[in-house]
Design an enzyme around this catalytic site. Structure first.
Site, mmCIF file in Angstrom:
data_model
loop_
_atom_site.group_PDB
_atom_site.id
_atom_site.type_symbol
_atom_site.label_atom_id
_atom_site.label_comp_id
_atom_site.label_asym_id
_atom_site.label_seq_id
_atom_site.Cartn_x
_atom_site.Cartn_y
_atom_site.Cartn_z
ATOM 1 N N LYS A 34 31.496 -54.128 12.977
ATOM 2 C CA LYS A 34 31.289 -55.412 12.296
ATOM 3 C C LYS A 34 30.604 -55.209 10.944
ATOM 4 O O LYS A 34 29.511 -54.658 10.864
ATOM 5 C CB LYS A 34 30.429 -56.338 13.172
ATOM 6 C CG LYS A 34 30.249 -57.727 12.563
ATOM 7 C CD LYS A 34 29.588 -58.674 13.537
ATOM 8 C CE LYS A 34 28.100 -58.643 13.487
ATOM 9 N NZ LYS A 34 27.507 -59.215 12.259
ATOM 10 N N ASP A 61 32.627 -60.164 9.075
ATOM 11 C CA ASP A 61 31.805 -61.322 9.439
ATOM 12 C C ASP A 61 31.310 -62.025 8.181
ATOM 13 O O ASP A 61 30.136 -61.924 7.820
ATOM 14 C CB ASP A 61 30.642 -60.811 10.307
ATOM 15 C CG ASP A 61 29.860 -61.945 10.950
ATOM 16 O OD1 ASP A 61 30.361 -63.084 10.963
ATOM 17 O OD2 ASP A 61 28.751 -61.676 11.438
ATOM 18 N N LYS A 63 31.665 -65.395 7.656
ATOM 19 C CA LYS A 63 31.308 -66.789 7.981
ATOM 20 C C LYS A 63 31.674 -67.725 6.822
ATOM 21 O O LYS A 63 30.816 -68.412 6.250
ATOM 22 C CB LYS A 63 29.820 -66.900 8.331
ATOM 23 C CG LYS A 63 29.448 -66.137 9.600
ATOM 24 C CD LYS A 63 28.053 -66.482 10.081
ATOM 25 C CE LYS A 63 27.708 -65.784 11.379
ATOM 26 N NZ LYS A 63 27.495 -64.328 11.248
ATOM 27 N N LEU A 64 32.939 -67.760 6.493
ATOM 28 C CA LEU A 64 33.410 -68.573 5.369
ATOM 29 C C LEU A 64 33.161 -70.063 5.630
ATOM 30 O O LEU A 64 33.341 -70.544 6.751
ATOM 31 C CB LEU A 64 34.908 -68.332 5.140
ATOM 32 C CG LEU A 64 35.314 -66.885 4.837
ATOM 33 C CD1 LEU A 64 36.842 -66.755 4.783
ATOM 34 C CD2 LEU A 64 34.703 -66.408 3.524
ATOM 35 N N HIS A 65 32.763 -70.770 4.581
ATOM 36 C CA HIS A 65 32.484 -72.209 4.704
ATOM 37 C C HIS A 65 32.519 -72.797 3.292
ATOM 38 O O HIS A 65 31.561 -72.661 2.529
ATOM 39 C CB HIS A 65 31.096 -72.408 5.338
ATOM 40 C CG HIS A 65 30.810 -73.811 5.752
ATOM 41 N ND1 HIS A 65 29.741 -74.151 6.549
ATOM 42 C CD2 HIS A 65 31.448 -74.978 5.496
ATOM 43 C CE1 HIS A 65 29.730 -75.461 6.760
ATOM 44 N NE2 HIS A 65 30.761 -75.977 6.117
ATOM 45 N N ASP A 66 33.639 -73.427 2.946
ATOM 46 C CA ASP A 66 33.794 -73.983 1.595
ATOM 47 C C ASP A 66 34.913 -75.015 1.658
ATOM 48 O O ASP A 66 35.398 -75.338 2.752
ATOM 49 C CB ASP A 66 34.105 -72.829 0.612
ATOM 50 C CG ASP A 66 33.631 -73.128 -0.809
ATOM 51 O OD1 ASP A 66 33.832 -74.263 -1.278
ATOM 52 O OD2 ASP A 66 33.088 -72.224 -1.457
ATOM 53 N N ASN A 69 40.793 -75.145 0.085
ATOM 54 C CA ASN A 69 41.543 -74.269 -0.818
ATOM 55 C C ASN A 69 40.814 -72.945 -1.044
ATOM 56 O O ASN A 69 41.415 -71.870 -1.031
ATOM 57 C CB ASN A 69 41.784 -74.993 -2.150
ATOM 58 C CG ASN A 69 42.630 -74.166 -3.094
ATOM 59 O OD1 ASN A 69 43.755 -73.805 -2.767
ATOM 60 N ND2 ASN A 69 42.081 -73.828 -4.251
ATOM 61 N N THR A 125 23.041 -69.597 16.465
ATOM 62 C CA THR A 125 22.050 -69.512 17.549
ATOM 63 C C THR A 125 20.621 -69.588 17.005
ATOM 64 O O THR A 125 19.683 -69.758 17.761
ATOM 65 C CB THR A 125 22.234 -68.223 18.366
ATOM 66 O OG1 THR A 125 22.335 -67.134 17.459
ATOM 67 C CG2 THR A 125 23.478 -68.283 19.217
ATOM 68 N N GLN A 195 16.164 -61.421 19.061
ATOM 69 C CA GLN A 195 17.131 -62.249 19.778
ATOM 70 C C GLN A 195 16.390 -63.065 20.839
ATOM 71 O O GLN A 195 15.681 -62.510 21.677
ATOM 72 C CB GLN A 195 18.200 -61.372 20.462
ATOM 73 C CG GLN A 195 19.094 -60.598 19.500
ATOM 74 C CD GLN A 195 20.174 -61.464 18.858
ATOM 75 O OE1 GLN A 195 20.148 -62.689 18.954
ATOM 76 N NE2 GLN A 195 21.108 -60.828 18.182
ATOM 77 N N ARG A 216 21.413 -53.058 17.375
ATOM 78 C CA ARG A 216 20.237 -52.198 17.590
ATOM 79 C C ARG A 216 20.237 -51.394 18.879
ATOM 80 O O ARG A 216 19.778 -50.238 18.854
ATOM 81 C CB ARG A 216 18.954 -53.044 17.455
ATOM 82 C CG ARG A 216 18.693 -53.408 16.002
ATOM 83 C CD ARG A 216 17.710 -54.538 15.851
ATOM 84 N NE ARG A 216 18.316 -55.809 16.240
ATOM 85 C CZ ARG A 216 17.698 -56.983 16.161
ATOM 86 N NH1 ARG A 216 16.453 -57.031 15.725
ATOM 87 N NH2 ARG A 216 18.311 -58.080 16.503
HETATM 88 O O1 C5P Z 1 21.046 -55.700 16.628
HETATM 89 P P1 C5P Z 1 21.710 -56.811 17.393
HETATM 90 O O2 C5P Z 1 22.472 -56.314 18.621
HETATM 91 O O3 C5P Z 1 20.782 -57.946 17.722
HETATM 92 O O4 C5P Z 1 22.821 -57.342 16.373
HETATM 93 C C1 C5P Z 1 23.540 -58.506 16.589
HETATM 94 C C2 C5P Z 1 24.484 -58.762 15.448
HETATM 95 O O5 C5P Z 1 25.134 -60.006 15.698
HETATM 96 C C3 C5P Z 1 23.827 -58.876 14.077
HETATM 97 O O6 C5P Z 1 24.752 -58.379 13.117
HETATM 98 C C4 C5P Z 1 23.633 -60.370 13.905
HETATM 99 O O7 C5P Z 1 23.655 -60.773 12.564
HETATM 100 C C5 C5P Z 1 24.874 -60.916 14.629
HETATM 101 N N1 C5P Z 1 24.750 -62.274 15.124
HETATM 102 C C6 C5P Z 1 23.743 -62.674 15.993
HETATM 103 N N2 C5P Z 1 23.679 -63.964 16.429
HETATM 104 C C7 C5P Z 1 24.594 -64.849 16.021
HETATM 105 C C8 C5P Z 1 25.620 -64.460 15.167
HETATM 106 C C9 C5P Z 1 25.670 -63.149 14.726
HETATM 107 O O8 C5P Z 1 22.918 -61.849 16.391
HETATM 108 N N3 C5P Z 1 24.547 -66.069 16.479
#
Ligand code: C5P
Length: 240
Positions: A34, A61, A63-66, A69, A125, A195, A216
């Site tokens: 990713k 990744d 995350k397009l938002h506009d 067009n 999240t 997280q 990680r």
């Molecule tokens: O290191 P870790 O396993 O926490 O990485 C999770 C990946 O998922 C990171 O690139 C983070 O930006 C992405 N991500 C997330 N939660 C979201 C969307 C994306 O942790 N809701």
């Protein structure tokens, strides 16, 4: 039978050269990498080339938002790079989502590559009930997630990014029709870091996730190849 390698996306939240080395070390166990906004802002298409050179599929990744067009043009350029997954924000609305899918298909066709799966991000999240209220959403997050999931499906998106907590409800709502991608994956005993809601690889698969984003727990491990193999084997076991 699903190859567990293709169900694990390694989040390359690292400098590109480190990411390239890491991918070579874990490539036998992880089939997708990713590229997030910071890596793409710094290196652009070269980040995609590096991953493809390491024989992994690319999860772009952005995350397009506009306006529709602009998103259509960006999705076309992104898919012409030959990526397997491309993210957009479901909150951009039906017309924007339809434009993203159209752009992804036309860009891939023009470049003679396979079109990416457009993954729609429902509710970030990181947002809590107060954040949602601040943007005018008084429903609980779960209700908003389901609303946006249905919208994304109707607009032709191929999948959704959601938390592990939402996977089971979305799977029940959508059947097998969409790819469900979940971050927040932690092998038993691993540090959660920032997280808030995490679950194990096996639990995520059993709840119905198709693609697990893992960062990680692999790149901060003493031996990333050993960590990646353990996650791969756990996913393979859960997939049966
Ligand atoms: O290191 P870790 O396993 O926490 O990485 C999770 C990946 O998922 C990171 O690139 C983070 O930006 C992405 N991500 C997330 N939660 C979201 C969307 C994306 O942790 N809701």
């Amino acid at each position: 039978m699903v190859d567990a390698r293709n169900s694990i996306a390694l989040a390359l939240d690292l400098p590109l050269a480190d990411g390239e080395r890491l991918l070579k070390a874990v490539g036998a166990h992880v089939g997708v990498a990713k590229v997030g906004l910071s890596l793409f802002v710094e290196h652009g298409p070269r980040a995609v080339e590096v991953i493809r050179g390491a024989k992994a599929d690319v999860f772009l990744d952005l995350k397009l938002h506009d306006i529709p067009n602009t998103v259509e043009l960006a999705a076309a350029r992104a898919s012409a790079l030959g990526v397997k997954y491309l993210t957009v924000h479901a909150g951009g609305g039906r017309q924007m989502l339809e434009a993203a899918v159209r752009g992804a298909e036309s860009g891939a066709k023009a470049a003679a590559v396979a079109a990416p799966v457009v993954l729609a991000v429902t509710v970030l999240t990181s947002m809590n009930a107060a954040d949602l209220k601040g943007i005018g959403v008084s429903d609980p997050a779960a209700v908003q997630v389901e609303r946006l999931a249905k919208l994304a499906k109707e607009a032709g998106a191929g999948g959704l990014v959601c938390s592990v907590q939402e996977v089971a409800a979305l799977r029940a709502l959508l059947g097998r029709s969409m790819v469900l991608c979940t971050p927040g994956i932690r092998p038993a005993g691993a540090a959660a870091g920032d997280q808030a809601r995490v679950d194990t690889p096996a639990a995520a698969v059993k709840l119905g996730a198709d693609l697990l984003v893992v960062g990680r727990p692999i790149y901060e491990a003493t031996d990333p190849a050993v960590a990646a193999k353990a996650i791969h084997d756990e996913v393979a076991g859960a997939l049966g």
